[in-house]
Design an enzyme around this catalytic site. Sequence first.
Site, PDB file in Angstrom:
ATOM      1  N   LYS A  90      96.641  38.900  55.159  1.00  0.00           N
ATOM      2  CA  LYS A  90      96.945  39.095  53.795  1.00  0.00           C
ATOM      3  C   LYS A  90      98.531  38.406  53.787  1.00  0.00           C
ATOM      4  O   LYS A  90      99.289  39.318  54.338  1.00  0.00           O
ATOM      5  CB  LYS A  90      96.762  40.510  53.404  1.00  0.00           C
ATOM      6  CG  LYS A  90      95.574  40.610  52.324  1.00  0.00           C
ATOM      7  CD  LYS A  90      95.484  41.970  52.085  1.00  0.00           C
ATOM      8  CE  LYS A  90      94.809  42.268  50.650  1.00  0.00           C
ATOM      9  NZ  LYS A  90      94.856  43.642  50.382  1.00  0.00           N
TER      10      LYS A  90
HETATM   11  C1  E4P Z   1      93.181  44.526  47.440  1.00  0.00           C
HETATM   12  O1  E4P Z   1      93.097  43.670  48.288  1.00  0.00           O
HETATM   13  C2  E4P Z   1      94.050  45.422  47.559  1.00  0.00           C
HETATM   14  O2  E4P Z   1      94.133  46.345  48.542  1.00  0.00           O
HETATM   15  C3  E4P Z   1      93.792  46.561  46.392  1.00  0.00           C
HETATM   16  O3  E4P Z   1      92.275  46.123  45.592  1.00  0.00           O
HETATM   17  C4  E4P Z   1      94.752  47.278  45.581  1.00  0.00           C
HETATM   18  O4  E4P Z   1      94.127  48.253  44.520  1.00  0.00           O
HETATM   19  P1  E4P Z   1      94.855  49.104  43.925  1.00  0.00           P
HETATM   20  O5  E4P Z   1      95.625  48.719  42.602  1.00  0.00           O
HETATM   21  O6  E4P Z   1      93.598  50.260  43.646  1.00  0.00           O
HETATM   22  O7  E4P Z   1      95.942  49.839  44.827  1.00  0.00           O
END
Ligand code: E4P
Length: 223
Positions: free
Chosen positions: A83
């Site tokens: 990522k």
């Molecule tokens: C995606 O890859 C992220 O880890 C995640 O969806 C972030 O979500 P949040 O806004 O609930 O922290």
Amino acid sequence: MKLFIDSANLREIQEVQSWGILDGVTTNPTLIAKEGKEPRKLVEEICATVSGPVSVEVTSLDAEGMIREALELASWAPNIVVKIPLIKEGLRAIRALAEMGVRVNTTLVFSVPQALLAAKAGATYVSPFLGRLDDIGHDGMEVVRQAVRIFKNYGYPTQVLAASIRHPRHIVEAALAGADIATAPFAVLEQLLKHPLTDIGLERFLADWRKLESALSAMREKV
Ligand code: E4P
């Protein structure tokens, strides 16, 4: 549409994996930190639990550091996807990693232009954060809709991964918008399968079945 779990909790991942519907996992530094375990060991355990892609995020802010970290992360397991945040240095890193054959999930994407840049840089996945946009009064799903349309218009192979999902409706709308994947927390995935009418219906069926069984055994006792 593929379904990923947004979690670094092994128990949650194993549970959803056992339902037979899990296509992959997304984590982020917050989710990994929450587990309080040695990150490499935890990530390796997650990667051994699911065969699909497991996204793990870099923490460097410069392209060189991101690339170095990404190569290290990618060496932990064959199903690791790195990522990378959508910042200028991130774009440079995505391009370089794509050329090296490393799969990248572009994270912290909040606009259609950002999604377009990630696709042009060669990202495998782009993750618009719907919930966080909705939280500040924007229409997060619109980013998904437009990114899906644009990638289709130009034949970009980048997959749209609807992220920051808050409720089952988000998943339904992401599917209607043509998102390739939705990643959701355990609680939302569990909500997907629940319906009060299913529980009431099941209770009734079983009660009627029990009634029949006791009527039959009463009849058998008589003969
Ligand atoms: C995606 O890859 C992220 O880890 C995640 O969806 C972030 O979500 P949040 O806004 O609930 O922290």
